[in-house]
Scaffold this motif. Structure first.
Motif, PDB file in Angstrom:
ATOM      1  N   PRO A 126       0.985  -1.303   0.009  1.00 44.82           N
ATOM      2  CA  PRO A 126      -0.095  -0.003  -0.028  1.00 44.82           C
ATOM      3  C   PRO A 126       0.926   1.170   0.021  1.00 44.82           C
ATOM      4  N   ASP A 127       1.897   1.220   0.663  1.00 44.20           N
ATOM      5  CA  ASP A 127       2.756   2.569   0.825  1.00 44.20           C
ATOM      6  C   ASP A 127       3.354   3.050  -0.650  1.00 44.20           C
ATOM      7  N   GLY A 128       3.604   1.840  -1.407  1.00 39.11           N
ATOM      8  CA  GLY A 128       4.019   1.921  -2.827  1.00 39.11           C
ATOM      9  C   GLY A 128       3.129   2.547  -3.542  1.00 39.11           C
ATOM     10  N   PHE A 129       1.983   2.435  -3.613  1.00 39.75           N
ATOM     11  CA  PHE A 129       0.756   2.981  -4.326  1.00 39.75           C
ATOM     12  C   PHE A 129       0.701   4.333  -3.829  1.00 39.75           C
ATOM     13  N   ARG A 130       0.819   4.679  -2.567  1.00 40.85           N
ATOM     14  CA  ARG A 130       0.754   6.155  -2.071  1.00 40.85           C
ATOM     15  C   ARG A 130       1.692   6.742  -2.457  1.00 40.85           C
ATOM     16  N   TRP A 131       3.183   6.311  -2.731  1.00 47.37           N
ATOM     17  CA  TRP A 131       4.398   7.049  -2.713  1.00 47.37           C
ATOM     18  C   TRP A 131       4.176   7.455  -4.506  1.00 47.37           C
ATOM     19  N   THR A 143      -9.753   1.221 -17.936  1.00 47.39           N
ATOM     20  CA  THR A 143     -11.035   1.727 -17.474  1.00 47.39           C
ATOM     21  C   THR A 143     -11.490   1.793 -16.178  1.00 47.39           C
ATOM     22  N   LEU A 144     -10.811   1.304 -15.249  1.00 47.78           N
ATOM     23  CA  LEU A 144     -11.281   0.994 -13.767  1.00 47.78           C
ATOM     24  C   LEU A 144     -10.381   1.829 -12.986  1.00 47.78           C
ATOM     25  N   PRO A 145     -11.074   1.950 -11.851  1.00 51.16           N
ATOM     26  CA  PRO A 145     -10.468   2.868 -10.743  1.00 51.16           C
ATOM     27  C   PRO A 145      -9.286   1.843 -10.179  1.00 51.16           C
ATOM     28  N   VAL A 146      -8.260   2.614  -9.430  1.00 48.32           N
ATOM     29  CA  VAL A 146      -7.200   1.913  -8.820  1.00 48.32           C
ATOM     30  C   VAL A 146      -7.308   2.084  -7.281  1.00 48.32           C
ATOM     31  N   HIS A 147      -7.409   1.084  -6.685  1.00 42.62           N
ATOM     32  CA  HIS A 147      -7.573   1.001  -5.026  1.00 42.62           C
ATOM     33  C   HIS A 147      -6.324   0.651  -4.484  1.00 42.62           C
ATOM     34  N   ILE A 148      -5.811   1.166  -3.364  1.00 42.14           N
ATOM     35  CA  ILE A 148      -4.800   1.129  -2.810  1.00 42.14           C
ATOM     36  C   ILE A 148      -4.494  -0.368  -2.322  1.00 42.14           C
ATOM     37  N   GLY A 149      -3.235  -1.056  -2.675  1.00 46.51           N
ATOM     38  CA  GLY A 149      -2.870  -2.465  -2.310  1.00 46.51           C
ATOM     39  C   GLY A 149      -3.644  -3.372  -3.223  1.00 46.51           C
TER      40      GLY A 149
END
Length: 657
Positions: free
Chosen positions: A400-405, A435-441
């Motif tokens: 998850p921290d990788g997504f946030r960073w 076409t889809l959203p990205v959710h953390i992790g």
């Protein structure tokens, strides 16, 4: 928190959704093949697995696959293993990879952009690549190479490797490759299984600012591969061809129109290898037609690649991602080949390459993203990344921290695609959907044509619970067989023993209520504390947030007396002592972010963490060592990046004895 309730980190704009190739494909397939016109990706995916044969027929039609003899049916036999795709069809992978070269408007454009550590891009045009492939294919035929013969490459990620692969495929021969940082034993463990007739070999390579001479290794390979009829010398370090070897320039100087051998759909294209940590690597055979179809779907629809794009992935020729990268050519995309260290001269090296080459899809490892985060790299501030539309990661789950960073440091309008699949299919089971959203992790969704499910031990599907990753329908790129597995028992035992007729991959996953996927790590190295199963990736993600921890390894060991020992091994940042304060912080972090059950019994400092040659943490062999197995029984020495590191665990087991 239930992951299905989390707000998305990123949402594609309506303009981006409307412009995506997958959106156009869905509208077209609705008209021609009865796909759902409404309901977005979820409806398209449902149709793609429920109407599997129709879906793959639509893919062949959409991408204008040239079958020189027609197929009798799309899927004559759906059983796994043994599914029969497009029987009767003849096709050639290399012909499709070079189609762009036959377009006069695009032939002068770059097909390949090659970058080394000096970071000066060198281009190879579509027309030049096609000429080289034609010349080399003619030379291979002159050397007696015939359809089905094996051609091997001991090569880094350079244009010559792409030319050699495509020329091999044009002849109908079978490609196989290893990176030149593999030692002789590791290469022979692979190549001796398939008995190549030709070896392409460099004299050396450059990495970390240094030249590494490999001529002695090549001499050893030549001596130990008695089936070789020819060796072709690629002088990356400028040395002359050794006695008995042909020079690269001599076999690629001709101007011969390429002749593409038309082969059956299931004819072998290449042999890839498993990591081989516990025995000889599995030699995995994938087909010309199967890879052509799967990679066009994956790259042309999921990755949204096409003419005008530039596709970079940090990889070596010893990892399936190199083969995947080369297949970018199928979509008319320019591929970016980087040969060098991932972090030389600085940690931001890969971002600099993206800037220099105008990369639009930037592929790397989750480990690199986390290393950039720890090093305080600021890619968007320090580099012009305006052409990068997507950052994709694989190799291990992106924490998850990788997504946030990435969202904060690389660009708030960046599509982050964490993807997961395997060498076994040379593709992804789940990952990128533009076409889809990205959710953390979370990985965005299961891929088209892939009936991905999480199953409990009884074979019941689970939602929002951890289960075994299974695929319940065949995929065209699943292996046609393993090499030297005449009765298919090794192939069948690798994937189909747990749930007969269903592919079990060996990962723990959660499929969320909104259709995204979370990867928890390998199920064969699962931690099982008091009956609760946990993935090692969850522990790594929590522990490696601490600045003092460079890398970690957690092992669960069933003991003879019925006990369970769960040590955590930590490789510390320079100058960091493993004192009581740090031990306490590690335990508190795990207790608060995961659960008290995840807290290790012991925290032990190690000089480094052992990896496979493709950079994955070695868990199962370490577990075997800790259970008392001898080193030569626990691990194949040629599969490990630093064998010396394993002696530590062997000694630890003796001391605990």
């Amino acid at each position: 928190m239930n992951p299905s309730n989390a707000a998305p980190l990123w949402q594609p704009s309506q303009e981006r959704i409307d412009g995506a190739r997958i959106t156009r494909f869905q509208a077209w397939a609705a008209e021609r093949y009865g796909a759902p016109a409404d309901g977005g990706y979820a409806a398209l995916h449902r149709w793609s697995v429920e109407e599997l044969a129709t879906f793959w027929q639509a893919v062949a039609d959409w991408f204008d696959i040239r079958f020189t003899t027609p197929y009798e049916s799309v899927l004559a036999d759906r059983s796994m293993p043994g599914a029969q795709w497009f029987p009767g069809a003849s096709v050639n992978y290399a012909e499709h990879a070079l189609r762009t070269a036959t377009d006069p408007a695009r032939a002068p454009e770059p097909a390949l952009l090659h970058v080394d550590e000096r970071q000066d891009p060198r281009t190879v045009s579509w027309s030049e690549l096609r000429r080289q492939v034609g010349a080399l294919a003619a030379e291979l035929r002159a050397l007696g190479v015939r359809p089905g013969d094996r051609v091997s490459g001991y090569l880094p990620n350079i244009p010559e490797a792409v030319t050699a692969l495509l020329a091999t495929a044009a002849v109908g021969a079978v490609w196989t490759s290893c990176a030149p940082d593999f030692g002789a034993r590791s290469v022979l463990d692979r190549f001796q299984q398939v008995e190549p007739v030709v070896l392409f070999a460099v004299d050396g390579y450059r990495y970390g600012g240094k030249s590494h001479d490999r001529r002695d290794t090549v001499t050893e390979l030549r001596a130990e591969l008695p089936t070789l009829r020819a060796v072709i010398h690629v002088p990356l370090l400028g040395t002359p061809a050794p006695d008995g070897a042909l020079d690269w320039s001599a076999v690629t100087s001709g101007d011969t129109e390429p002749v593409f051998e038309q082969v059956p759909f299931d004819h072998p294209l290449w042999v890839l290898y498993s990591s081989g940590t516990t025995g000889l690597p599995k030699a995995i055979v994938q087909s010309q037609g199967g890879i052509l179809m799967e990679h066009l779907k994956q790259l042309g629809l999921h990755c949204d690649l096409g003419p005008g794009d530039r596709f970079f992935w940090y990889t070596s020729t010893g990892w399936m991602m190199w083969n995947f990268l080369v297949s970018g050519l199928l979509t008319g995309t320019t591929i970016v080949l980087y040969d060098g260290s991932p972090g030389h001269p600085g940690t931001d090296a890969q971002w600099r390459i993206a800037e220099r080459t105008g990369t639009t899809l930037f592929g790397t490892s989750a480990a690199y993203v986390m290393a950039c985060r720890k090093a305080g790299v600021q890619p968007a501030r320090d580099h012009d990344l305006s052409r990068v539309k997507c950052v994709a990661t694989t190799g291990s789950p992106l924490p998850p921290d990788g997504f946030r960073w990435l969202h904060e440091a690389a660009g708030k309008d960046l599509w982050i695609a964490s993807v997961s699949g395997g060498t076994d299919v040379c593709s992804c089971f789940a990952g990128a959907v533009p076409t889809l959203p990205v959710h953390i992790g979370e990985l965005q969704a299961a891929c088209l044509g892939t009936d991905l499910q999480a199953w409990d031990p009884q074979g019941r599907p689970l939602i929002d619970e951890v289960g075994e990753l299974v695929v319940t329908n065949p995929m065209p790129s699943m292996p046609v067989r393993f090499w030297n597995d005449p009765d298919g028992s090794r192939y069948s035992g690798s994937y189909f023993e747990t749930y007969p007729g269903v592919w079990r991959h060996g990962d723990w996953i959660t499929i969320t209520g909104h259709g995204s996927v979370i990867i928890h790590g390998r199920s064969d190295s699962t931690l099982n504390r008091q009956g609760v199963r946990m993935g090692s990736a969850d522990i790594y993600e929590a522990v490696e947030r601490l600045p003092e921890i460079r890398e970690s390894l957690v092992i669960g060991v069933e003991e003879p007396d019925g006990g369970y020992w769960m040590p955590l091994f930590v490789h510390l940042a320079p100058g960091t002592p493993l004192d009581d304060g740090l031990r306490l912080r590690i335990k508190q972090t795990i207790r608060e972010q995961l659960s008290p059950r995840h807290v290790p019994d012991d925290i032990i400092e190690v000089p480094a963490i052992p990896h496979t040659l493709t950079g994955k943490r070695i868990e199962v062999p370490v577990k075997r060592l800790l259970q008392g197995a001898a080193l030569d029984k626990a691990v194949n020495p040629g599969s490990v990046d630093n064998l010396e590191l394993l002696h530590f665990y062997e000694k630890l087991a003796r001391d605990r004895g």
